[in-house]
Motif scaffolding. Structure first.
Motif, PDB file in Angstrom:
ATOM      1  N   LEU A   1       7.403  -5.769 -27.305  1.00  7.59           N
ATOM      2  CA  LEU A   1       6.663  -6.309 -26.167  1.00  7.59           C
ATOM      3  C   LEU A   1       5.616  -5.318 -25.662  1.00  7.59           C
ATOM      4  CD1 LEU A   1       9.460  -8.080 -24.064  1.00  7.59           C
ATOM      5  CD2 LEU A   1       7.615  -9.169 -25.351  1.00  7.59           C
ATOM      6  N   LEU A   2       5.995  -4.050 -25.577  1.00  3.95           N
ATOM      7  CA  LEU A   2       5.044  -3.028 -25.146  1.00  3.95           C
ATOM      8  C   LEU A   2       3.887  -2.897 -26.139  1.00  3.95           C
ATOM      9  CD1 LEU A   2       7.236  -0.097 -23.750  1.00  3.95           C
ATOM     10  CD2 LEU A   2       5.696  -1.571 -22.473  1.00  3.95           C
ATOM     11  N   ALA A   3       4.219  -2.863 -27.437  1.00  4.10           N
ATOM     12  CA  ALA A   3       3.184  -2.716 -28.467  1.00  4.10           C
ATOM     13  C   ALA A   3       2.211  -3.893 -28.444  1.00  4.10           C
ATOM     14  CB  ALA A   3       3.845  -2.598 -29.851  1.00  4.10           C
ATOM     15  N   VAL A   4       2.755  -5.115 -28.366  1.00  5.73           N
ATOM     16  CA  VAL A   4       1.894  -6.307 -28.337  1.00  5.73           C
ATOM     17  C   VAL A   4       1.063  -6.342 -27.054  1.00  5.73           C
ATOM     18  CG1 VAL A   4       1.878  -8.834 -28.280  1.00  5.73           C
ATOM     19  CG2 VAL A   4       3.439  -7.640 -29.820  1.00  5.73           C
ATOM     20  N   GLY A   5       1.708  -6.040 -25.923  1.00  2.23           N
ATOM     21  CA  GLY A   5       0.993  -6.038 -24.646  1.00  2.23           C
ATOM     22  C   GLY A   5      -0.134  -5.021 -24.620  1.00  2.23           C
ATOM     23  N   TYR A   6       0.153  -3.809 -25.091  1.00  3.79           N
ATOM     24  CA  TYR A   6      -0.878  -2.772 -25.126  1.00  3.79           C
ATOM     25  C   TYR A   6      -2.004  -3.142 -26.101  1.00  3.79           C
ATOM     26  CZ  TYR A   6       2.264   0.386 -22.546  1.00  3.79           C
ATOM     27  OH  TYR A   6       3.059   0.977 -21.592  1.00  3.79           O
ATOM     28  N   PHE A   7      -1.640  -3.708 -27.252  1.00  3.17           N
ATOM     29  CA  PHE A   7      -2.653  -4.103 -28.241  1.00  3.17           C
ATOM     30  C   PHE A   7      -3.585  -5.178 -27.675  1.00  3.17           C
ATOM     31  CE2 PHE A   7      -4.031  -7.016 -31.622  1.00  3.17           C
ATOM     32  CZ  PHE A   7      -4.759  -6.133 -32.412  1.00  3.17           C
ATOM     33  N   LEU A   8      -2.998  -6.179 -27.011  1.00  5.69           N
ATOM     34  CA  LEU A   8      -3.824  -7.230 -26.421  1.00  5.69           C
ATOM     35  C   LEU A   8      -4.714  -6.683 -25.307  1.00  5.69           C
ATOM     36  CD1 LEU A   8      -1.251 -10.184 -26.227  1.00  5.69           C
ATOM     37  CD2 LEU A   8      -3.155  -9.926 -27.825  1.00  5.69           C
ATOM     38  N   SER A   9      -4.232  -5.642 -24.621  1.00  3.79           N
ATOM     39  CA  SER A   9      -5.025  -5.031 -23.546  1.00  3.79           C
ATOM     40  C   SER A   9      -6.267  -4.337 -24.095  1.00  3.79           C
ATOM     41  CB  SER A   9      -4.184  -4.026 -22.760  1.00  3.79           C
ATOM     42  OG  SER A   9      -3.144  -4.662 -22.072  1.00  3.79           O
ATOM     43  N   VAL A  10      -6.070  -3.485 -25.095  1.00  4.96           N
ATOM     44  CA  VAL A  10      -7.198  -2.691 -25.600  1.00  4.96           C
ATOM     45  C   VAL A  10      -8.159  -3.517 -26.449  1.00  4.96           C
ATOM     46  CG1 VAL A  10      -5.908  -0.531 -25.539  1.00  4.96           C
ATOM     47  CG2 VAL A  10      -5.890  -1.899 -27.627  1.00  4.96           C
TER      48      VAL A  10
ATOM     49  N   THR B   1      -9.492 -13.179 -19.370  1.00  7.59           N
ATOM     50  CA  THR B   1      -8.942 -14.125 -18.391  1.00  7.59           C
ATOM     51  C   THR B   1      -7.683 -14.793 -18.912  1.00  7.59           C
ATOM     52  OG1 THR B   1     -11.182 -14.554 -17.584  1.00  7.59           O
ATOM     53  CG2 THR B   1      -9.471 -16.111 -16.942  1.00  7.59           C
ATOM     54  N   ASN B   2      -7.692 -15.180 -20.181  1.00 11.86           N
ATOM     55  CA  ASN B   2      -6.541 -15.869 -20.769  1.00 11.86           C
ATOM     56  C   ASN B   2      -5.390 -14.919 -21.097  1.00 11.86           C
ATOM     57  OD1 ASN B   2      -7.890 -18.358 -20.708  1.00 11.86           O
ATOM     58  ND2 ASN B   2      -8.882 -17.940 -22.679  1.00 11.86           N
ATOM     59  N   ARG B   3      -5.685 -13.631 -21.193  1.00  8.79           N
ATOM     60  CA  ARG B   3      -4.648 -12.668 -21.578  1.00  8.79           C
ATOM     61  C   ARG B   3      -3.935 -12.015 -20.403  1.00  8.79           C
ATOM     62  NH1 ARG B   3      -6.931  -9.213 -26.809  1.00  8.79           N
ATOM     63  NH2 ARG B   3      -7.304 -11.011 -28.192  1.00  8.79           N
ATOM     64  N   ILE B   4      -4.514 -12.085 -19.209  1.00  5.19           N
ATOM     65  CA  ILE B   4      -3.960 -11.355 -18.068  1.00  5.19           C
ATOM     66  C   ILE B   4      -2.498 -11.737 -17.810  1.00  5.19           C
ATOM     67  CG2 ILE B   4      -4.051 -11.156 -15.554  1.00  5.19           C
ATOM     68  CD1 ILE B   4      -7.061 -11.101 -15.729  1.00  5.19           C
ATOM     69  N   ILE B   5      -2.226 -13.023 -17.713  1.00 14.33           N
ATOM     70  CA  ILE B   5      -0.869 -13.478 -17.373  1.00 14.33           C
ATOM     71  C   ILE B   5       0.138 -13.159 -18.485  1.00 14.33           C
ATOM     72  CG2 ILE B   5       0.573 -15.508 -16.893  1.00 14.33           C
ATOM     73  CD1 ILE B   5      -1.775 -16.671 -15.341  1.00 14.33           C
TER      74      ILE B   5
ATOM     75  N   MET C   1       4.622  -9.725 -20.381  1.00 16.92           N
ATOM     76  CA  MET C   1       5.252  -8.921 -21.436  1.00 16.92           C
ATOM     77  C   MET C   1       5.527  -7.492 -20.961  1.00 16.92           C
ATOM     78  SD  MET C   1       3.544 -10.023 -25.095  1.00 16.92           S
ATOM     79  CE  MET C   1       1.862 -10.177 -24.550  1.00 16.92           C
ATOM     80  N   VAL C   2       4.554  -6.903 -20.265  1.00 19.47           N
ATOM     81  CA  VAL C   2       4.712  -5.515 -19.806  1.00 19.47           C
ATOM     82  C   VAL C   2       5.786  -5.413 -18.734  1.00 19.47           C
ATOM     83  CG1 VAL C   2       3.557  -3.596 -18.632  1.00 19.47           C
ATOM     84  CG2 VAL C   2       2.369  -4.827 -20.448  1.00 19.47           C
ATOM     85  N   VAL C   3       5.850  -6.387 -17.839  1.00 12.65           N
ATOM     86  CA  VAL C   3       6.869  -6.371 -16.782  1.00 12.65           C
ATOM     87  C   VAL C   3       8.269  -6.478 -17.392  1.00 12.65           C
ATOM     88  CG1 VAL C   3       7.833  -7.687 -14.854  1.00 12.65           C
ATOM     89  CG2 VAL C   3       5.382  -7.239 -14.937  1.00 12.65           C
ATOM     90  N   VAL C   4       8.464  -7.425 -18.306  1.00 12.06           N
ATOM     91  CA  VAL C   4       9.766  -7.587 -18.971  1.00 12.06           C
ATOM     92  C   VAL C   4      10.118  -6.333 -19.763  1.00 12.06           C
ATOM     93  CG1 VAL C   4      11.040  -8.895 -20.718  1.00 12.06           C
ATOM     94  CG2 VAL C   4       9.584 -10.106 -19.077  1.00 12.06           C
TER      95      VAL C   4
ATOM     96  N   VAL D   1       1.619   5.425 -15.234  1.00  5.88           N
ATOM     97  CA  VAL D   1       0.328   5.969 -15.688  1.00  5.88           C
ATOM     98  C   VAL D   1      -0.034   5.432 -17.075  1.00  5.88           C
ATOM     99  CG1 VAL D   1      -0.851   8.083 -16.418  1.00  5.88           C
ATOM    100  CG2 VAL D   1       0.382   8.037 -14.247  1.00  5.88           C
ATOM    101  N   VAL D   2       0.959   5.329 -17.960  1.00  8.13           N
ATOM    102  CA  VAL D   2       0.718   4.773 -19.304  1.00  8.13           C
ATOM    103  C   VAL D   2       0.271   3.313 -19.188  1.00  8.13           C
ATOM    104  CG1 VAL D   2       1.759   4.188 -21.521  1.00  8.13           C
ATOM    105  CG2 VAL D   2       2.334   6.362 -20.419  1.00  8.13           C
ATOM    106  N   HIS D   3       0.995   2.534 -18.376  1.00  6.12           N
ATOM    107  CA  HIS D   3       0.587   1.137 -18.144  1.00  6.12           C
ATOM    108  C   HIS D   3      -0.847   1.083 -17.606  1.00  6.12           C
ATOM    109  CE1 HIS D   3       4.516  -0.055 -19.112  1.00  6.12           C
ATOM    110  NE2 HIS D   3       5.026  -0.307 -17.919  1.00  6.12           N
ATOM    111  N   PHE D   4      -1.128   1.946 -16.642  1.00  8.25           N
ATOM    112  CA  PHE D   4      -2.452   1.990 -16.013  1.00  8.25           C
ATOM    113  C   PHE D   4      -3.536   2.342 -17.022  1.00  8.25           C
ATOM    114  CE2 PHE D   4      -5.405   4.881 -13.496  1.00  8.25           C
ATOM    115  CZ  PHE D   4      -6.201   3.844 -13.040  1.00  8.25           C
ATOM    116  N   ALA D   5      -3.231   3.275 -17.929  1.00  8.77           N
ATOM    117  CA  ALA D   5      -4.213   3.696 -18.937  1.00  8.77           C
ATOM    118  C   ALA D   5      -4.633   2.516 -19.817  1.00  8.77           C
ATOM    119  CB  ALA D   5      -3.631   4.820 -19.793  1.00  8.77           C
ATOM    120  N   PHE D   6      -3.679   1.696 -20.224  1.00  8.43           N
ATOM    121  CA  PHE D   6      -4.007   0.532 -21.050  1.00  8.43           C
ATOM    122  C   PHE D   6      -4.698  -0.551 -20.229  1.00  8.43           C
ATOM    123  CE2 PHE D   6      -0.948   2.528 -23.868  1.00  8.43           C
ATOM    124  CZ  PHE D   6      -1.515   2.312 -25.118  1.00  8.43           C
TER     125      PHE D   6
END
Length: 631
Positions: A206-215, A223-227, A232-235, A578-583
């Motif tokens: 979940l972290l890997a997919v969430g971070y990948f979609l972010s960058v 807009t479609n990826r925010i939710i 994913m990151v919260v879970v 901070v890691v979440h914030f960086a992505f």
């Protein structure tokens, strides 16, 4: 001794435990009072702001108040659980459930009321500095001091209501039918925490997919990826603390060379329980810190570079456009600005032409095209060198665009995109003011090609001056004269750069003030969570380390163990945040084209320094209490 005196004595007796809660409540009350004092300032007329700016004030107040309610409830519930033994004894000696609930209510009301009064006093002491700073931030001259009676009443009432509501909920935590559990307190034996390998793997995925979609976000996809990314990151964050961290610590235990080395066995074993026990607190602090960092970092980045953003997105000082059928309306507006510039003695350059909205072959998104003649007129207003190109080619001018196509086909005419300039020649022109439109840039084609391409024709007029900031009065006069002319027309575009800059200053100033306010509330309250947890842990740690000290564990070794444990307690949630914030800022940078690295580092640095200072204060007091218990 009556019940009120008994409750007051309880607060005095538990002063150390209540101190962090009281201090946090006082600071929170001071922040809420300061914010309310600004909103009700006689020189600060919120009613003149656009509706979305006014809404941001109201939403900020509601969010802050709701979080304060949650913070008070969490802090009190944690503290009450540390007093299980005390409540159990009260029940045994004959105290009724109603009596204990009343005592808790009196204690909470006492602290809430005193904290509100103390917060108001602190707010008044620093009000002059706050009004000067906030006035500058919001684009006002230094706001004068006034006696904020309404803000005092609102703040005091808000905290009294918090005390009443939270006291009612907290009374359900202590139940009379569990006297035996209350007597045992929190010292019941606990099984070793377990971790699921499958859930740990899900956390990593979940972290890997969430971070990948972010960058990899773009202006079209963010807009479609925010939710989904946020979900994913919260879970994953919850699983990180409840499963993955426990799994990693258990792996350390299996490494016998490391685990059996000196005091490693103690701090690894302790961490296993501390991380598992504090999962919800770690999760809460991480999420709130990430939200605070992201909000402050992104808004601060925009506020800091607002002039750069305006210059990038609005090349000319004035641009008006409408459908070609409304050409006369555009000329009327252009002539008004031209006459105003002449009256002010401001030199200017002028250009007018047409553009077309065209849907490329095999595509669903419209693009804007302009002929070479119009392109040269616009370039002259901006003192830009024109780029030469051939008949089967096109060049693209875009201040920022995620569209990186190399070829484009318009009405079966295939054109190669030979050059893309990051200098915009027109601001974003909407075909419909009710429909959002991303600035995909303008494609320049030869005049002959332009005539062969069919599309929706728009007409524009553009004027530019050397220093657009000198034209604010002209912009305001324009809106006073043309306030109602566009009422029934949804195809117009009015771009007055000086007016946009002024509105942006206020808008981002309000947003920045709001997010700093909420961020401070988050920081103060999460700091109190950590203090409460340390206070609860030290009662148990004193007994444990006193016994270990008797069998040979030195204070120096105890100190090194506690440094690791307290360090993890304070810094682990922040590091993850901070890691979440960086992505998160990486997504903003790539999709919105804003330079956010420096502002982000500044925000992280300030928060890190504050967190480290708080860590050293708590660590010093913790070790001092521990040292006293060993004597």
């Amino acid at each position: 001794m009556n019940l009120r005196e008994f409750a007051t004595k309880n607060v005095q007796r538990n002063a150390k435990a209540y101190f962090a809660y009281f201090l946090s409540s006082t600071i929170s009350a001071a922040l809420l009072f300061s914010f309310t004092m600004l909103v009700f300032h006689p020189d600060f007329d919120v009613s003149l702001f656009p509706q979305h700016i006014k809404n941001s004030f109201y939403v900020t107040t509601v969010i802050a108040y709701l979080f304060l309610c949650f913070f008070v409830f969490y802090s009190i519930s944690v503290f009450l659980k540390s007093r299980y033994k005390e409540f159990g004894i009260l029940y045994i000696i004959g105290a009724s459930k109603k009596l204990v609930q009343k005592m808790i209510r009196i204690e909470n009301m006492l602290i809430s009321s005193v904290a509100a009064v103390a917060g108001i006093l602190v707010g008044l002491i620093f009000s002059k500095i706050l009004l000067a700073a906030s006035g500058k931030l919001l684009g006002y001259d230094a706001l004068k001091f006034y006696f904020p009676v309404k803000a005092m009443i609102i703040t005091f009432s808000a905290f009294v209501i918090i005390g009443i509501v939270i006291s009612t909920f907290c009374t359900f935590i202590i139940r009379e039918d569990k006297v035996l559990n209350l007597i045992k307190g929190t010292k019941r034996p606990r099984p070793e925490p377990k971790a699921s390998v499958i859930l740990s793997i899900i956390c990593i995925v979940l972290l890997a997919v969430g971070y990948f979609l972010s960058v990899t976000s773009s202006i079209k996809t963010i807009t479609n990826r925010i939710i989904p990314v946020t979900t994913m990151v919260v879970v994953a964050t919850y699983l990180l603390f409840s499963q993955l961290s426990v799994f990693v610590i258990k792996l350390l235990k299996r490494n016998r060379n490391l685990y059996m080395k000196k005091t490693t066995m103690l701090w690894v074993s302790n961490l296993l329980y501390r991380v598992k026990d504090n999962t919800r607190m770690f999760f809460l602090i991480t999420i709130t810190s990430t939200v605070a960092l992201s909000a402050i970092g992104s808004v601060y980045a925009y506020w800091r570079d607002k002039e750069y953003q305006i210059n990038r997105e609005f090349p000319q000082a004035f641009v008006f456009s409408n459908t070609y059928e409304n050409k006369d309306e555009v000329d009327l507006k252009t002539d008004f600005i031209e006459d105003s510039l002449k009256d002010e003695g401001i030199p200017y350059t002028k250009a007018s032409n047409e553009i077309k909205f065209v849907i490329p072959d095999g595509d669903a998104d419209e693009v804007v095209i302009i002929n070479e003649t119009g392109y040269k007129k616009l370039a002259s207003t901006l003192a830009l060198n024109t780029i030469p190109f051939n008949e089967n080619e096109t060049i693209k001018h875009s201040s920022f665009s995620a569209d990186k196509r190399k070829n484009i086909s318009l009405n079966n005419i295939k054109l190669e995109v030979t050059k893309e300039s990051d200098k915009g020649i027109l601001p974003t022109i909407h075909r419909d003011v009710n429909v959002a439109n991303y600035n995909k840039g303008v494609y320049v084609v030869k005049d002959e090609i332009y005539e062969r391409i069919t599309g929706v024709k728009y007409y524009f007029g553009a004027l530019n001056v050397e220093d657009y900031k000198d034209t604010l009065n002209i912009s305001e006069n324009f809106y006073n004269n043309f306030e109602n002319i566009d009422e029934n027309n949804k195809f117009y575009n009015n771009s007055l750069k000086a007016y946009i800059l002024e509105s942006t200053k206020i808008a981002y100033g309000v947003l920045l003030f709001s997010v700093i306010f909420i961020g401070l509330i988050f920081f103060v309250t999460t700091g109190s969570f950590l203090y409460n947890k340390c206070y609860m842990d030290i009662i148990e740690d004193k007994t444990k380390y006193k016994q270990l000290n008797k069998i040979g564990l030195t204070f120096k070794e105890i100190k090194s163990i506690l440094n690791i444990e307290i360090g993890v307690l304070f810094l682990l949630p922040y590091i993850v945040a901070v890691v979440h914030f960086a992505f998160a800022i990486s997504a903003m940078k790539h999709s919105l084209g804003i330079e956010i690295t420096v502002p982000a580092l500044q925000v992280i640095g300030i928060m890190l320094i504050a967190q480290i200072i708080y860590f050293f204060i708590i660590r010093k007091n913790y070790l001092l209490e521990m040292k006293k218990s060993l004597i």
